[in-house]
Write a protein that holds these residues in place. Sequence first.
Motif, PDB file in Angstrom:
ATOM      1  N   UNK A   1      19.633 -40.881  39.869  1.00  0.00           N
ATOM      2  CA  UNK A   1      18.536 -40.587  38.938  1.00  0.00           C
ATOM      3  C   UNK A   1      19.067 -40.101  37.601  1.00  0.00           C
ATOM      4  N   UNK A   2      20.031 -39.196  37.653  1.00  0.00           N
ATOM      5  CA  UNK A   2      20.604 -38.662  36.414  1.00  0.00           C
ATOM      6  C   UNK A   2      21.335 -39.730  35.621  1.00  0.00           C
ATOM      7  N   UNK A   3      21.890 -40.697  36.315  1.00  0.00           N
ATOM      8  CA  UNK A   3      22.598 -41.791  35.650  1.00  0.00           C
ATOM      9  C   UNK A   3      21.631 -42.859  35.144  1.00  0.00           C
ATOM     10  N   UNK A   4      20.361 -42.707  35.465  1.00  0.00           N
ATOM     11  CA  UNK A   4      19.365 -43.680  35.041  1.00  0.00           C
ATOM     12  C   UNK A   4      19.363 -44.948  35.870  1.00  0.00           C
ATOM     13  N   UNK A   5      19.999 -44.901  37.023  1.00  0.00           N
ATOM     14  CA  UNK A   5      20.082 -46.073  37.897  1.00  0.00           C
ATOM     15  C   UNK A   5      18.883 -46.115  38.842  1.00  0.00           C
ATOM     16  N   UNK A   6      17.702 -46.097  38.254  1.00  0.00           N
ATOM     17  CA  UNK A   6      16.482 -46.009  39.064  1.00  0.00           C
ATOM     18  C   UNK A   6      16.263 -47.240  39.934  1.00  0.00           C
ATOM     19  N   UNK A   7      16.837 -48.366  39.557  1.00  0.00           N
ATOM     20  CA  UNK A   7      16.664 -49.582  40.355  1.00  0.00           C
ATOM     21  C   UNK A   7      17.424 -49.517  41.678  1.00  0.00           C
ATOM     22  N   UNK A   8      18.336 -48.549  41.816  1.00  0.00           N
ATOM     23  CA  UNK A   8      19.131 -48.467  43.043  1.00  0.00           C
ATOM     24  C   UNK A   8      18.769 -47.269  43.920  1.00  0.00           C
ATOM     25  N   UNK A   9      17.807 -46.482  43.494  1.00  0.00           N
ATOM     26  CA  UNK A   9      17.445 -45.311  44.306  1.00  0.00           C
ATOM     27  C   UNK A   9      16.652 -45.733  45.539  1.00  0.00           C
ATOM     28  N   UNK A  10      16.634 -44.871  46.517  1.00  0.00           N
ATOM     29  CA  UNK A  10      15.930 -45.079  47.786  1.00  0.00           C
ATOM     30  C   UNK A  10      14.485 -44.576  47.613  1.00  0.00           C
ATOM     31  N   UNK A  11      13.657 -45.401  47.000  1.00  0.00           N
ATOM     32  CA  UNK A  11      12.306 -45.009  46.598  1.00  0.00           C
ATOM     33  C   UNK A  11      11.471 -44.489  47.780  1.00  0.00           C
ATOM     34  N   UNK A  12      11.456 -45.207  48.877  1.00  0.00           N
ATOM     35  CA  UNK A  12      10.603 -44.825  50.009  1.00  0.00           C
ATOM     36  C   UNK A  12      10.971 -43.443  50.556  1.00  0.00           C
ATOM     37  N   UNK A  13      12.264 -43.208  50.722  1.00  0.00           N
ATOM     38  CA  UNK A  13      12.676 -41.915  51.271  1.00  0.00           C
ATOM     39  C   UNK A  13      12.547 -40.793  50.243  1.00  0.00           C
ATOM     40  N   UNK A  14      12.749 -41.092  48.968  1.00  0.00           N
ATOM     41  CA  UNK A  14      12.528 -40.070  47.934  1.00  0.00           C
ATOM     42  C   UNK A  14      11.064 -39.662  47.921  1.00  0.00           C
ATOM     43  N   UNK A  15      10.167 -40.633  48.003  1.00  0.00           N
ATOM     44  CA  UNK A  15       8.736 -40.332  48.039  1.00  0.00           C
ATOM     45  C   UNK A  15       8.402 -39.453  49.247  1.00  0.00           C
ATOM     46  N   UNK A  16       8.979 -39.764  50.385  1.00  0.00           N
ATOM     47  CA  UNK A  16       8.727 -38.973  51.596  1.00  0.00           C
ATOM     48  C   UNK A  16       9.252 -37.545  51.446  1.00  0.00           C
ATOM     49  N   UNK A  17      10.446 -37.410  50.874  1.00  0.00           N
ATOM     50  CA  UNK A  17      11.024 -36.076  50.676  1.00  0.00           C
ATOM     51  C   UNK A  17      10.201 -35.265  49.680  1.00  0.00           C
ATOM     52  N   UNK A  18       9.736 -35.890  48.619  1.00  0.00           N
ATOM     53  CA  UNK A  18       8.886 -35.175  47.653  1.00  0.00           C
ATOM     54  C   UNK A  18       7.580 -34.738  48.301  1.00  0.00           C
ATOM     55  N   UNK A  19       7.022 -35.586  49.134  1.00  0.00           N
ATOM     56  CA  UNK A  19       5.814 -35.217  49.869  1.00  0.00           C
ATOM     57  C   UNK A  19       6.085 -34.012  50.764  1.00  0.00           C
TER      58      UNK A  19
END
Length: 164
Positions: A39-57
């Motif tokens: 995220x800090x590197x701006x590599x948003x296309x490679x992040x694990x979106x589904x699991x990040x969403x779950x962790x934020x929830x």
Amino acid sequence: MGEPALKGAPLTDGASPSGGRTRHEDDLFTWVQEQVALLRAGAVETIDVANIAEELNDVGAEQYDRLESALEVLLMHMLKWDHQPERRSRSWVLTIVEQRKRVDKVLRKNPGLRPRIAEAVEDGFDLSRVRAAREMKRDLDTLPDPCPYDWDAITSRPFSLAEA
């Protein structure tokens, strides 16, 4: 066995020991560090979106749980105070003060929880009633249901041994 991390030392460089990406279910700590680095590197296309969403929830749910937990302990002591006056103690007064401070802190840091106060009181009271009955060695049906306290009483009703 490896050396423990020194206080102030970097947590991780974002790479897993194998050189590949760490799976969320294999090592949550390392996965989080990797996702933060991406995220800090701006590599948003490679992040694990589904699991990040779950962790934020989960983070949001954890804040609600902290509010509910503080209300549970606070309401249990209020019930004990009202239904077991012969056992009132300084410890109960201080526990009430402490839990009020915890409630205030959670709400101050998470103002978005304010609309859920009634729900948290109801959920916290449900468990506080059971805990109070157990600690007082009473039948559950001898304690009020639903919660007899309004928000003003929960947050500011005075409790003092001088009034006992």
